[in-house]
Design a protein around this motif. Structure first.
Motif, mmCIF file in Angstrom:
data_model
loop_
_atom_site.group_PDB
_atom_site.id
_atom_site.type_symbol
_atom_site.label_atom_id
_atom_site.label_comp_id
_atom_site.label_asym_id
_atom_site.label_seq_id
_atom_site.Cartn_x
_atom_site.Cartn_y
_atom_site.Cartn_z
ATOM 1 N N ARG A 165 -5.517 -0.876 -89.701
ATOM 2 C CA ARG A 165 -4.628 -0.071 -88.400
ATOM 3 C C ARG A 165 -2.671 -0.170 -89.009
ATOM 4 O O ARG A 165 -2.228 0.325 -88.361
ATOM 5 C CB ARG A 165 -4.292 -1.353 -87.489
ATOM 6 N N MET A 166 -2.724 -1.579 -89.675
ATOM 7 C CA MET A 166 -1.425 -0.924 -90.460
ATOM 8 C C MET A 166 -1.003 0.450 -91.180
ATOM 9 O O MET A 166 -0.117 1.090 -90.786
ATOM 10 C CB MET A 166 -1.399 -1.821 -92.078
ATOM 11 N N ARG A 167 -2.208 1.258 -91.605
ATOM 12 C CA ARG A 167 -2.362 2.803 -92.402
ATOM 13 C C ARG A 167 -2.022 3.903 -91.181
ATOM 14 O O ARG A 167 -1.014 4.620 -91.020
ATOM 15 C CB ARG A 167 -3.152 3.255 -93.012
ATOM 16 N N LEU A 168 -2.439 3.378 -90.216
ATOM 17 C CA LEU A 168 -2.279 4.168 -89.128
ATOM 18 C C LEU A 168 -0.829 4.305 -88.077
ATOM 19 O O LEU A 168 -0.555 4.917 -87.029
ATOM 20 C CB LEU A 168 -3.024 3.808 -87.553
ATOM 21 N N GLN A 169 -0.268 2.693 -88.343
ATOM 22 C CA GLN A 169 0.764 2.370 -87.204
ATOM 23 C C GLN A 169 1.685 3.599 -87.348
ATOM 24 O O GLN A 169 2.809 3.486 -88.539
ATOM 25 C CB GLN A 169 1.023 0.529 -87.749
ATOM 26 N N GLY A 170 2.378 3.950 -85.984
ATOM 27 C CA GLY A 170 3.221 4.818 -86.259
ATOM 28 C C GLY A 170 3.610 6.034 -86.931
ATOM 29 O O GLY A 170 4.703 6.831 -86.401
ATOM 30 N N LYS A 171 2.268 6.119 -86.773
ATOM 31 C CA LYS A 171 1.697 7.502 -87.546
ATOM 32 C C LYS A 171 0.856 8.497 -86.348
ATOM 33 O O LYS A 171 0.236 8.247 -85.735
ATOM 34 C CB LYS A 171 1.162 8.232 -88.184
ATOM 35 N N THR A 172 0.924 9.590 -86.411
ATOM 36 C CA THR A 172 -0.525 10.743 -85.992
ATOM 37 C C THR A 172 -0.608 11.038 -86.704
ATOM 38 O O THR A 172 -0.765 11.722 -87.869
ATOM 39 C CB THR A 172 0.756 11.924 -84.671
ATOM 40 N N THR A 173 -2.312 10.695 -86.711
ATOM 41 C CA THR A 173 -3.930 10.875 -87.882
ATOM 42 C C THR A 173 -4.797 11.196 -87.465
ATOM 43 O O THR A 173 -5.454 10.807 -86.269
ATOM 44 C CB THR A 173 -3.914 9.245 -88.106
ATOM 45 N N VAL A 174 -4.849 12.661 -87.338
ATOM 46 C CA VAL A 174 -6.408 13.202 -87.454
ATOM 47 C C VAL A 174 -7.717 12.214 -88.113
ATOM 48 O O VAL A 174 -7.362 12.254 -89.529
ATOM 49 C CB VAL A 174 -6.341 14.507 -88.051
ATOM 50 N N VAL A 175 -8.204 12.234 -86.950
ATOM 51 C CA VAL A 175 -9.297 11.456 -87.726
ATOM 52 C C VAL A 175 -10.595 12.231 -87.261
ATOM 53 O O VAL A 175 -10.988 12.810 -86.583
ATOM 54 C CB VAL A 175 -10.029 10.508 -86.672
ATOM 55 N N SER A 176 -11.489 12.070 -88.807
ATOM 56 C CA SER A 176 -12.568 13.109 -88.642
ATOM 57 C C SER A 176 -13.798 12.494 -89.368
ATOM 58 O O SER A 176 -13.719 12.107 -90.597
ATOM 59 C CB SER A 176 -12.172 14.591 -88.810
ATOM 60 N N GLY A 177 -14.714 13.752 -89.147
ATOM 61 C CA GLY A 177 -15.923 13.123 -90.076
ATOM 62 C C GLY A 177 -17.742 13.988 -89.882
ATOM 63 O O GLY A 177 -17.486 14.146 -88.265
ATOM 64 N N PRO A 178 -18.419 13.320 -90.989
ATOM 65 C CA PRO A 178 -19.818 13.929 -89.975
ATOM 66 C C PRO A 178 -20.123 13.036 -88.687
ATOM 67 O O PRO A 178 -19.603 12.113 -88.824
ATOM 68 C CB PRO A 178 -20.814 14.048 -91.404
ATOM 69 N N SER A 179 -21.103 13.815 -88.067
ATOM 70 C CA SER A 179 -21.778 13.323 -87.189
ATOM 71 C C SER A 179 -22.560 12.112 -87.623
ATOM 72 O O SER A 179 -22.910 12.394 -88.965
ATOM 73 C CB SER A 179 -22.385 14.501 -86.420
ATOM 74 N N GLY A 180 -22.529 11.083 -86.956
ATOM 75 C CA GLY A 180 -23.503 9.358 -87.627
ATOM 76 C C GLY A 180 -22.825 9.244 -88.146
ATOM 77 O O GLY A 180 -23.638 7.883 -89.065
ATOM 78 N N VAL A 181 -21.526 9.412 -88.831
ATOM 79 C CA VAL A 181 -20.944 7.749 -89.818
ATOM 80 C C VAL A 181 -20.583 6.500 -89.152
ATOM 81 O O VAL A 181 -20.130 6.028 -89.510
ATOM 82 C CB VAL A 181 -20.225 8.708 -91.051
ATOM 83 N N GLY A 182 -20.739 6.225 -88.036
ATOM 84 C CA GLY A 182 -19.490 5.779 -86.220
ATOM 85 C C GLY A 182 -18.361 5.909 -86.999
ATOM 86 O O GLY A 182 -17.512 5.160 -86.750
ATOM 87 N N LYS A 183 -17.866 7.399 -86.647
ATOM 88 C CA LYS A 183 -16.573 7.543 -86.354
ATOM 89 C C LYS A 183 -15.713 7.161 -84.760
ATOM 90 O O LYS A 183 -14.523 5.808 -85.002
ATOM 91 C CB LYS A 183 -16.136 8.920 -86.220
#
Length: 291
Positions: free
Chosen positions: A152-170
């Motif tokens: 949460r601290m790393r994401l705060q105040g930023k626009t972050t693309v979150v991605s990953g393979p299917s099934g990893v719990g994204k």
């Protein structure tokens, strides 16, 4: 009114503003000028029907940057999520994602999920592998509520693309970061008449502690189209550090003599795993360009 495009489907764009989410059609001038709105765009729009929450998009504000894969703009960073177990991490696929972000000049951080399932003897070498390359690495377990505060601290105040393979719990990680995301996802899905839990398109969610998350469909591969064989080495930070020391200025760090990168691999200064992945990708690019 001003807002941010959070989703686009079939020529309609869904714009989040202070008063809610509006379904907007762009003015015809955009098509005439060949300007395509993208997810992440900050836009100006006119409200057509305040009850139905519909509007007309009148202007696209200047973009900070533009990603090609995934197609999204105004991004500050990317966070790629892989599982430590079930499924085991595909290092080759992770490297492809990282080099794609390097190619598009977007800083990337790594999140390894499902730490509670992992053999701890394997966790440290994996995290050290990428930290030694200069990447920030987070370990988390949604089940045990571990590592989420740091994310949460790393994401705060930023626009972050979150991605990953299917099934990893994204999706689990995203919902754990902000528990009311399920409610927000439902609100947006009701308007779009889409399923609540399957990411089919790039979509943005606003974080209540500041910033935005850009959720993207699960990936299983990345095309290397557009990346030249002489460019590839620039997108491996640990290899790029040694680029200027080779005998030949255009050294590919492959079969050339007097290569300081190969020496660094033999001396343990560059991960052999990462170097071998680099060689595989280099050969793939060479084979693509030979036809």
């Amino acid at each position: 009114m001003t807002g941010k495009i959070i989703k686009g489907i079939a020529g309609f764009y869904y714009v989040i503003a202070e008063s809610g989410i509006y379904e907007c059609k762009p003015k015809g001038i955009f098509r005439k000028e060949k300007r395509k709105p993208l997810v992440g765009d900050n836009v100006e729009f006119e409200i057509l029907d305040p009850t139905e929450m519909t509007g007309s998009m009148t202007n696209i504000l200047p973009r900070k940057n533009e990603l090609i894969r995934p197609a999204v703009v105004n991004v500050d960073q990317a966070m790629v999520i892989f599982a430590l177990e079930s499924p085991k991490p595909n290092i080759g696929l992770l490297d492809r994602f990282l080099l794609t972000m390097e190619w598009q000049h977007v800083p990337a951080v790594i999140c390894f999920n499902k730490e509670d399932l992992a053999d701890q003897k394997q966790v440290l070498p994996l995290t050290e592998l990428y930290r030694n390359c200069g990447y920030e690495v987070f370990l988390c377990s949604v089940k045990q509520d571990k590592g989420l505060a740091q994310i949460r601290m790393r994401l705060q105040g930023k626009t972050t693309v979150v991605s990953g393979p299917s099934g990893v719990g994204k999706s689990s990680v995203i919902n754990a970061i902000q528990p009311d995301f399920k409610l927000k996802t439902g609100e947006i899905s009701d308007k779009l008449k889409r399923g609540k839990h399957t990411t089919r398109h790039v979509e943005i969610y606003r974080l209540n502690f500041g910033g935005y998350i850009v959720d993207t469909p699960g990936f299983s591969s990345f095309s290397l189209a557009g990346i030249g064989k002489f460019e590839l080495k620039e997108y491996y930070p640990e290899i790029n550090k040694f680029n200027s020391g080779c005998r030949f200025m255009d050294c590919l760090h492959y079969k050339e003599p007097g290569c300081v990168v190969k020496d660094a691999v033999n001396d343990g200064l560059i991960s052999r795993v990462r170097y071998n992945n680099y060689i595989r990708l280099l050969e793939e690019i060479q084979n693509m360009n030979s036809y």
